[in-house]
Design an enzyme around this catalytic site. Structure first.
Site, short mmCIF file in Angstrom:
data_model
loop_
_atom_site.label_atom_id
_atom_site.label_comp_id
_atom_site.label_asym_id
_atom_site.label_seq_id
_atom_site.Cartn_x
_atom_site.Cartn_y
_atom_site.Cartn_z
N ARG A 15 -18.75 28.60 31.31
CA ARG A 15 -19.88 27.66 31.10
C ARG A 15 -20.84 28.61 30.16
O ARG A 15 -21.16 28.49 29.04
CB ARG A 15 -20.61 27.36 32.35
CG ARG A 15 -21.73 26.08 32.23
CD ARG A 15 -22.81 26.78 31.80
NE ARG A 15 -23.71 27.54 32.30
CZ ARG A 15 -24.68 28.08 32.12
NH1 ARG A 15 -25.35 28.16 30.98
NH2 ARG A 15 -25.10 28.90 32.82
N ASP A 16 -21.44 29.76 30.74
CA ASP A 16 -22.60 30.32 29.92
C ASP A 16 -22.06 31.19 29.04
O ASP A 16 -22.69 31.40 27.85
CB ASP A 16 -23.15 31.43 30.99
CG ASP A 16 -24.61 31.90 30.70
OD1 ASP A 16 -25.14 31.42 29.84
OD2 ASP A 16 -25.33 32.48 31.55
N HIS A 207 -28.32 35.77 39.06
CA HIS A 207 -27.49 35.72 37.63
C HIS A 207 -28.32 36.58 36.55
O HIS A 207 -29.52 36.36 36.34
CB HIS A 207 -27.95 34.25 37.17
CG HIS A 207 -27.44 33.76 36.04
ND1 HIS A 207 -26.11 33.10 36.04
CD2 HIS A 207 -27.85 34.11 34.66
CE1 HIS A 207 -25.95 32.95 34.74
NE2 HIS A 207 -26.77 33.37 33.87
N HIS A 209 -28.18 39.03 33.00
CA HIS A 209 -27.42 39.26 31.48
C HIS A 209 -27.78 40.64 31.11
O HIS A 209 -28.56 41.48 31.45
CB HIS A 209 -28.17 38.44 30.54
CG HIS A 209 -27.87 36.96 30.42
ND1 HIS A 209 -27.01 36.48 29.68
CD2 HIS A 209 -28.02 35.72 31.25
CE1 HIS A 209 -26.62 35.21 30.06
NE2 HIS A 209 -27.44 34.88 30.83
N CYS A 240 -27.65 32.82 25.44
CA CYS A 240 -28.25 31.47 25.79
C CYS A 240 -28.61 30.98 24.18
O CYS A 240 -29.49 31.77 23.64
CB CYS A 240 -29.42 31.57 26.58
SG CYS A 240 -30.55 30.22 26.87
N ASN A 249 -23.68 37.67 29.92
CA ASN A 249 -23.67 38.02 31.50
C ASN A 249 -23.08 39.56 31.87
O ASN A 249 -22.45 39.97 31.05
CB ASN A 249 -23.07 36.96 32.27
CG ASN A 249 -23.58 35.73 32.11
OD1 ASN A 249 -23.07 35.01 31.45
ND2 ASN A 249 -24.81 35.16 32.63
#
Ligand code: COA
Ligand code: ZN
Length: 316
Positions: A15-16, A207, A209, A240, A249
């Site tokens: 996803r990310d 979460h 990065h 992002c 991440n």
């Protein structure tokens, strides 16, 4: 160091990570990566997101991916949603858990989901209702929890207010996201020491990065305070689209290697995770930022160089 005996990793690379890839990744490849991650023993996977296909064209095949993955027992499959429409679609696609997103800072929230924070919070109420009706648990995520790329500092009182709003509408799991790698370990400690006693019973997730090489130090700070749910992304994929300069991440296989080296269990087969990272590199056609894939694990040994073996003292 006081560390938990076990950490639950949530893989967010599909996803990310995938969401910022400019070239469309074939649905077959997305499904293959999710299945490989599950086969490696990853207990949670944020498979995709149910968002506007105009906002994130890469993930427009979310429902198809969800329909085609093999559901391994022991893996919880989640998807990210920004609003009620996303929640309905995610429920219809059979997710085990809904992850929501809003930002603590107004500018990032407007850029990311075209809503003020108050408007997003109102949408979250709808998401919670849809999820409750379907019996699907929700984890509410808060982007820019440790700083906003547009506004700078996000005051702790502001973050606390957002958490309070979410908890008051029924949230039991809250993810704090360092969307653009602005957090440092002392700040993580200070933030969690402030929030954890104020919201007892909440399951916290961090979460991170690795934009400024502080992801693992930040995770260690959270683990020392008893947080055991950590997001990571295979190969260190990620970014992002609405955060300039954001990078991936924390890398899943690097984090798992670090945890295992310290005796912290994850239930994940590191060799399989590394093999999955190699597969992802093939799919996206470039090297990823992960370190272990390049260096090998710390138990890797090299032949003693010529001339050195003969000169070793007998006791060595
Ligand atoms: N899934 C699919 N389509 C959606 C949707 C969702 N969750 N939410 C809204 N839409 C559709 C609407 O149906 C509408 O479609 P139409 O043009 O065919 O009528 C269109 O999107 C616009 O709806 P609107 O409510 O006005 O949304 P918007 O244009 O203000 O966009 C979001 C708001 C939240 C949908 C959009 O900004 C978004 O999806 N953002 C996600 C960004 C993201 O994933 N960032 C990375 C994660 S941190
Ligand atoms: Zn992220």
């Amino acid at each position: 160091m006081t560390l938990p005996t076990r950490v639950t990793l949530c893989e967010v690379g599909t996803r990310d990570g995938f969401q910022i890839e400019p070239e469309f990744i074939a649905t077959d490849d997305k499904v293959a990566v999710v299945d490989l991650l599950a086969d490696a023993g990853v207990p949670r996977i944020e498979v995709t997101s149910f968002v506007s296909p105009k906002a994130i064209p890469q993930l427009r095949d979310a429902a198809e991916v969800m329909a085609r993955i093999r559901r391994r027992k022991g893996t919880r499959y989640a998807a990210l949603v920004p609003n009620d429409k996303g929640a309905s679609n995610a429920v219809a696609a059979g997710v085990d858990v809904i992850h929501t997103v809003l930002s603590a800072s107004e500018s990032h929230n407007l850029a990311n989901v075209n809503m003020t924070v108050a408007e997003s919070l109102a949408k979250m109420r709808g998401v919670m209702e849809i999820a409750a009706r379907a019996g699907v648990p929700v984890q509410t995520g808060i982007a820019t929890s440790f700083g906003c790329p547009f506004e700078g500092d996000v005051p702790l009182a502001r973050l606390e207010w957002v958490v309070r709003e979410l908890v008051d509408m029924g949230a039991r799991a809250v993810g704090l996201a360092d969307t653009t790698g602005m957090a440092n370990p002392r700040q993580v400690t200070r933030t969690l020491e402030h929030l954890m006693p104020r919201f007892p019973g909440i399951e916290w997730t961090l979460h991170t990065h690795d934009t400024r090489a502080m992801a693992i130090p930040n995770i260690l700070a959270a683990l020392e305070l008893g947080v055991t749910n950590i997001d990571a992304s295979i190969g260190g994929l990620g970014g992002c689209p609405y955060a300039p300069g954001a990078s991936g991440n924390v890398c899943s296989e690097d984090l798992v290697h670090c945890l295992h080296a310290m005796g912290v269990e994850t239930g994940i087969a590191l060799d399989r995770l590394i093999a999955t990272a190699r597969r992802v590199e093939q799919i996206i056609g470039r090297a990823l930022p992960g370190q272990i894939i390049k260096a090998g694990t710390s138990d890797r040994r090299y032949p003693v160089p010529d001339g050195v073996a003969a000169r070793l003292p007998r006791s060595a």
